[in-house]
Motif scaffolding. Structure first.
Motif, PDB file in Angstrom:
ATOM      1  N   LEU A 141      31.114  28.189  30.257  1.00 28.68           N
ATOM      2  CA  LEU A 141      30.325  28.578  31.427  1.00 28.68           C
ATOM      3  C   LEU A 141      31.197  29.155  32.539  1.00 28.68           C
ATOM      4  CD1 LEU A 141      27.745  25.665  31.604  1.00 28.68           C
ATOM      5  CD2 LEU A 141      27.327  28.038  30.947  1.00 28.68           C
ATOM      6  N   GLY A 142      32.386  28.587  32.743  1.00 23.96           N
ATOM      7  CA  GLY A 142      33.312  29.145  33.739  1.00 23.96           C
ATOM      8  C   GLY A 142      33.747  30.547  33.369  1.00 23.96           C
ATOM      9  N   GLY A 143      34.079  30.762  32.096  1.00 25.55           N
ATOM     10  CA  GLY A 143      34.463  32.099  31.641  1.00 25.55           C
ATOM     11  C   GLY A 143      33.321  33.085  31.767  1.00 25.55           C
ATOM     12  N   LEU A 144      32.121  32.650  31.437  1.00 27.56           N
ATOM     13  CA  LEU A 144      30.949  33.521  31.573  1.00 27.56           C
ATOM     14  C   LEU A 144      30.713  33.894  33.034  1.00 27.56           C
ATOM     15  CD1 LEU A 144      28.592  34.817  30.012  1.00 27.56           C
ATOM     16  CD2 LEU A 144      27.279  32.746  30.502  1.00 27.56           C
ATOM     17  N   THR A 145      30.901  32.944  33.931  1.00 27.21           N
ATOM     18  CA  THR A 145      30.756  33.218  35.360  1.00 27.21           C
ATOM     19  C   THR A 145      31.767  34.259  35.826  1.00 27.21           C
ATOM     20  OG1 THR A 145      29.959  30.981  35.751  1.00 27.21           O
ATOM     21  CG2 THR A 145      30.781  32.180  37.661  1.00 27.21           C
ATOM     22  N   LEU A 146      33.034  34.096  35.422  1.00 29.99           N
ATOM     23  CA  LEU A 146      34.056  35.071  35.797  1.00 29.99           C
ATOM     24  C   LEU A 146      33.763  36.446  35.214  1.00 29.99           C
ATOM     25  CD1 LEU A 146      37.297  32.918  35.507  1.00 29.99           C
ATOM     26  CD2 LEU A 146      36.165  33.716  37.593  1.00 29.99           C
ATOM     27  N   LEU A 147      33.265  36.493  33.978  1.00 38.38           N
ATOM     28  CA  LEU A 147      32.908  37.773  33.364  1.00 38.38           C
ATOM     29  C   LEU A 147      31.797  38.461  34.143  1.00 38.38           C
ATOM     30  CD1 LEU A 147      33.221  39.730  30.933  1.00 38.38           C
ATOM     31  CD2 LEU A 147      31.371  38.424  29.854  1.00 38.38           C
ATOM     32  N   VAL A 148      30.770  37.712  34.527  1.00 40.28           N
ATOM     33  CA  VAL A 148      29.667  38.284  35.301  1.00 40.28           C
ATOM     34  C   VAL A 148      30.159  38.800  36.647  1.00 40.28           C
ATOM     35  CG1 VAL A 148      27.534  37.691  36.531  1.00 40.28           C
ATOM     36  CG2 VAL A 148      27.837  36.997  34.160  1.00 40.28           C
ATOM     37  N   LEU A 149      31.011  38.033  37.318  1.00 47.10           N
ATOM     38  CA  LEU A 149      31.554  38.474  38.609  1.00 47.10           C
ATOM     39  C   LEU A 149      32.385  39.739  38.449  1.00 47.10           C
ATOM     40  CD1 LEU A 149      32.591  35.091  40.201  1.00 47.10           C
ATOM     41  CD2 LEU A 149      30.763  36.595  40.942  1.00 47.10           C
ATOM     42  N   PHE A 150      33.185  39.809  37.410  1.00 45.04           N
ATOM     43  CA  PHE A 150      34.011  40.989  37.171  1.00 45.04           C
ATOM     44  C   PHE A 150      33.146  42.210  36.892  1.00 45.04           C
ATOM     45  CE2 PHE A 150      36.215  43.758  34.139  1.00 45.04           C
ATOM     46  CZ  PHE A 150      37.288  44.141  34.932  1.00 45.04           C
ATOM     47  N   SER A 156      31.272  43.320  40.103  1.00 39.86           N
ATOM     48  CA  SER A 156      32.092  43.955  41.132  1.00 39.86           C
ATOM     49  C   SER A 156      32.553  45.342  40.712  1.00 39.86           C
ATOM     50  CB  SER A 156      33.301  43.087  41.471  1.00 39.86           C
ATOM     51  OG  SER A 156      34.185  43.045  40.377  1.00 39.86           O
ATOM     52  N   ASN A 157      32.723  45.586  39.421  1.00 40.15           N
ATOM     53  CA  ASN A 157      33.193  46.889  38.966  1.00 40.15           C
ATOM     54  C   ASN A 157      32.077  47.873  38.658  1.00 40.15           C
ATOM     55  OD1 ASN A 157      35.931  46.397  39.183  1.00 40.15           O
ATOM     56  ND2 ASN A 157      36.019  45.444  37.187  1.00 40.15           N
ATOM     57  N   TRP A 158      30.917  47.393  38.260  1.00 42.40           N
ATOM     58  CA  TRP A 158      29.853  48.294  37.845  1.00 42.40           C
ATOM     59  C   TRP A 158      28.723  48.432  38.842  1.00 42.40           C
ATOM     60  CZ3 TRP A 158      29.263  46.721  32.019  1.00 42.40           C
ATOM     61  CH2 TRP A 158      30.372  47.185  31.332  1.00 42.40           C
ATOM     62  N   THR A 159      28.752  47.677  39.905  1.00 44.55           N
ATOM     63  CA  THR A 159      27.706  47.806  40.912  1.00 44.55           C
ATOM     64  C   THR A 159      27.895  49.121  41.633  1.00 44.55           C
ATOM     65  OG1 THR A 159      27.648  45.425  41.212  1.00 44.55           O
ATOM     66  CG2 THR A 159      26.671  46.755  42.949  1.00 44.55           C
ATOM     67  N   PRO A 160      26.838  49.944  41.678  1.00 44.11           N
ATOM     68  CA  PRO A 160      27.013  51.243  42.335  1.00 44.11           C
ATOM     69  C   PRO A 160      27.160  51.068  43.840  1.00 44.11           C
ATOM     70  CG  PRO A 160      24.724  50.913  41.717  1.00 44.11           C
ATOM     71  CD  PRO A 160      25.498  49.758  41.156  1.00 44.11           C
ATOM     72  N   GLY A 161      28.033  51.849  44.402  1.00 45.24           N
ATOM     73  CA  GLY A 161      28.229  51.852  45.842  1.00 45.24           C
ATOM     74  C   GLY A 161      28.395  53.287  46.291  1.00 45.24           C
ATOM     75  N   ASP A 177      35.107  40.090  52.770  1.00 46.19           N
ATOM     76  CA  ASP A 177      34.096  39.258  52.121  1.00 46.19           C
ATOM     77  C   ASP A 177      34.583  38.768  50.764  1.00 46.19           C
ATOM     78  OD1 ASP A 177      32.330  39.467  54.193  1.00 46.19           O
ATOM     79  OD2 ASP A 177      31.171  41.094  53.311  1.00 46.19           O
ATOM     80  N   GLU A 178      35.210  39.661  49.994  1.00 48.13           N
ATOM     81  CA  GLU A 178      35.728  39.263  48.689  1.00 48.13           C
ATOM     82  C   GLU A 178      36.821  38.209  48.838  1.00 48.13           C
ATOM     83  OE1 GLU A 178      36.972  42.516  46.282  1.00 48.13           O
ATOM     84  OE2 GLU A 178      35.027  43.497  46.383  1.00 48.13           O
TER      85      GLU A 178
END
Length: 155
Positions: free
Chosen positions: A17-26, A29-34, A110-111
């Motif tokens: 679950l910790g690894g999955l959380t880090l994967l989702v955060l990564f 942060s990289n694929w969210t359009p800005g 913020d990060e």
């Protein structure tokens, strides 16, 4: 259900679950359009067009969005610091003026605060887990001594 899980399964599940959380955060942060624009496009009516050259001229960022100093906020010497407490310094190419505009909160700040919080919570979790395991070991030893005394006394 929890009682039937071994310590090994629980550790594996928490690690997963910790690894999955880090994967989702990564990924987030990289694929969210800005759109790369973090300034507030509201023009101050009290300021002149000279200070708003970035609206009608091409401009270059001299300093990225950063927090204003306490002096700038309290003295209101830099008017763009009052509404958001953050400013960005720009250089207008045609007129050559260096102006400031207000902007939203700084993304890297913020990060940084988020990862600081996550790190502190991880440390608190590790310390809490250590205390729980230590306390459980102490209680198990006390119980074993009590049982040994009862068996030795013949009760």
């Amino acid at each position: 259900m929890m009682e039937s899980c071994t310590k090994r399964r629980m550790i594996l599940a928490m690690t997963f679950l910790g690894g999955l959380t880090l994967l989702v955060l990564f990924v987030e942060s990289n694929w969210t359009p800005g759109n790369g624009r973090n300034h507030v496009a509201v023009v101050d009516r009290n300021s002149s067009n000279e200070n708003n050259c970035w609206l009608y001229e091409e401009s270059e960022t001299v300093e990225a969005c950063h927090p204003c100093t306490e002096f700038e906020i309290r003295s209101k010497s830099v008017g763009v610091c009052v509404p958001t407490y953050f400013k960005e310094t720009l250089s207008c190419k045609l007129s050559g003026k260096v102006v400031s505009r207000r902007c939203d909160e700084v993304t890297w700040l913020d990060e940084h605060n988020f990862w600081l919080f996550e790190g502190l919570m991880f440390i608190v979790g590790v310390i809490s887990t250590t205390f729980v395991f230590t306390r459980q070991t102490i209680l198990d030893q006390r119980m074993l001594r009590r049982i040994q005394r009862q068996l030795a006394s013949g009760v």
